[in-house]
Scaffold this active site. Structure first.
Site, mmCIF file in Angstrom:
data_model
loop_
_atom_site.group_PDB
_atom_site.id
_atom_site.type_symbol
_atom_site.label_atom_id
_atom_site.label_comp_id
_atom_site.label_asym_id
_atom_site.label_seq_id
_atom_site.Cartn_x
_atom_site.Cartn_y
_atom_site.Cartn_z
ATOM 1 N N ARG A 4 28.318 40.039 42.106
ATOM 2 C CA ARG A 4 28.959 40.436 40.364
ATOM 3 C C ARG A 4 29.132 41.149 39.928
ATOM 4 N NH1 ARG A 4 25.984 43.466 39.249
ATOM 5 N NH2 ARG A 4 26.119 42.848 36.792
ATOM 6 N N ALA A 42 31.888 42.067 36.682
ATOM 7 C CA ALA A 42 33.347 41.990 37.029
ATOM 8 C C ALA A 42 35.161 42.363 37.942
ATOM 9 C CB ALA A 42 34.332 42.049 35.760
ATOM 10 N N GLN A 88 19.701 41.320 35.068
ATOM 11 C CA GLN A 88 20.525 42.062 35.583
ATOM 12 C C GLN A 88 19.925 43.821 35.489
ATOM 13 O OE1 GLN A 88 21.318 39.285 35.000
ATOM 14 N NE2 GLN A 88 23.775 38.934 36.201
ATOM 15 N N ASP A 96 33.371 42.132 30.608
ATOM 16 C CA ASP A 96 33.570 40.866 31.276
ATOM 17 C C ASP A 96 35.456 40.261 30.541
ATOM 18 O OD1 ASP A 96 30.887 40.673 31.996
ATOM 19 O OD2 ASP A 96 32.037 39.250 33.612
HETATM 20 O O1 MRU Z 1 26.642 36.773 35.354
HETATM 21 P P1 MRU Z 1 27.103 38.987 36.517
HETATM 22 O O2 MRU Z 1 26.004 39.567 36.540
HETATM 23 O O3 MRU Z 1 28.017 38.671 37.300
HETATM 24 O O4 MRU Z 1 27.097 39.494 34.552
HETATM 25 C C1 MRU Z 1 27.619 41.352 34.533
HETATM 26 C C2 MRU Z 1 28.077 41.308 33.745
HETATM 27 O O5 MRU Z 1 28.028 41.095 32.594
HETATM 28 C C3 MRU Z 1 28.660 43.104 32.927
HETATM 29 O O6 MRU Z 1 28.235 43.661 31.809
HETATM 30 C C4 MRU Z 1 29.863 43.366 33.084
HETATM 31 O O7 MRU Z 1 30.824 42.444 34.238
HETATM 32 C C5 MRU Z 1 30.711 44.253 33.439
HETATM 33 S S1 MRU Z 1 30.487 45.147 35.660
HETATM 34 C C6 MRU Z 1 31.357 46.464 35.129
#
Ligand code: MRU
Length: 337
Positions: A44, A46, A187, A228
């Protein structure tokens, strides 16, 4: 800290659903389980979703190499990966790039692997540059709030928001990082606290609803989060709860920064209303592990992301520098033509 490896024509991904209690790597020679593991957040963040999808596409290239229906099968693989998660634009960016490479070279798996490696390498370099530019906005003795995980586990490099924190820490400017727990999938506490602690960076976990109180006590100097997908006017989607952080920052006069590679910018969207927001299974909220925490009769609203309006953003930290308002003009200058 690593989250992805490419070894002997196989993709290896750290299963992030098990952290911090268990470190388990999964090995993939087939792109299909990668689709499922993007969906269930084993991989996970982005930028990392983009890199993982690029390698998964290369796995499809190895599988279908030499077949008459090569193009058809590659299109199927792209579609399956494309539909894994809707919000982070890096996924689509990486897949478009992989497909363009496939069109250019034809049935050549080595070239696809090479393209995935390039995407990965560029990603790592972008993180370093984001860290270097971002560290300049951090003052000595800073107490920094972050939300979700925008670190090594989300990017395969030093991170975007955590890249800024790592670079500022290396310069001796970080007194404390406050990691929002980040409900519902944690997270912040499971991943951000894990990777910062592993690097010896002082970190304190807080429940999401404690951030305003800390700001009210004057204990947060700066907030920095990941992204994202950002629209052309600077509105951006990030993990649900980011918007509340930005509102709290504005009320308390705390600078609020978003850190992202330019591959997270979607200039095709005029503003944040067009960003597709992933809705996830209500069970993520009504259960904590196996323990039920809400009556089954209750409806659950569980968007994975929210959109922070650009007016709440102090600065946008990219690998090309830090952008300040008006963001539409600053972002347009990054994408001439
Ligand atoms: O649902 P996730 O864990 O993939 O969400 C991740 C996020 O919201 C992060 O802050 C985003 O992807 C930026 S990662 C550099």
């Amino acid at each position: 800290m690593e989250a992805l490896r490419w070894q002997g024509n196989a993709l290896c991904l750290l299963d992030q659903t098990l952290l911090p209690a268990r470190v388990k790597w999964n090995t993939y020679r087939d792109y299909r389980p990668v689709v499922e593991d993007i969906r269930r957040l084993a991989v996970r963040g982005a930028p990392l979703i983009g890199v993982a999808a690029a390698y998964a596409y290369a796995l499809a290239g190895l599988e279908f190499h030499g077949r008459e229906d090569f193009v058809l099968r590659m299109d199927e693989a792209k579609t399956a990966l494309w539909n894994s998660r809707p919000t982070a634009v890096n996924l689509f960016w990486a897949l478009e790039r992989m497909e363009a490479k496939r069109r250019a070279v034809g049935d050549d798996p080595a070239a696809l692997i090479g393209e995935a490696e390039d995407i990965r390498r560029e990603n790592v370099a972008m993180n370093e540059a984001i860290g270097a530019f971002g560290a300049e906005v951090v003052k000595a003795g800073s107490r920094i709030l972050t939300h979700c995980n925008a670190g090594a586990l989300a990017t395969d490099g030093i991170g975007t928001a955590l890249g800024v924190i790592r670079a500022a820490h290396a310069q001796g400017k970080v007194e404390m990082v406050y990691a929002d727990e980040t409900r519902p999938l944690l997270q912040g506490s499971r991943l951000t606290a894990y990777e910062l602690a592993a690097d010896g960076i002082p970190v304190t976990v807080i429940a999401d609803n404690m951030a305003a109180s800390l700001m009210g006590l004057g204990k947060i100097d700066l907030a920095v989060v990941g992204c994202d997908r950002m629209a052309a006017n600077g509105d951006f989607a990030n993990k649900i709860g980011t918007y509340s952080v930005a509102v709290n920052c504005r009320y308390h006069g705390v600078p609020f920064y978003v850190a992202l590679p330019t591959s997270s910018i979607d200039m095709g969207l005029a503003d944040g209303t067009g960003i597709p927001i992933e809705q996830r299974d209500g069970r993520e909220l009504s259960f904590l592990g196996e323990t039920q925490t809400a009556p089954l009769e209750a409806a659950v609203y569980n968007p994975a992301f929210d959109v922070t309006p650009n007016g709440l953003v102090t600065g946008i930290i990219t690998e090309k520098g830090v952008l300040y308002p008006p963001f539409s003009t600053a972002l347009a200058a990054l994408f001439p033509g």
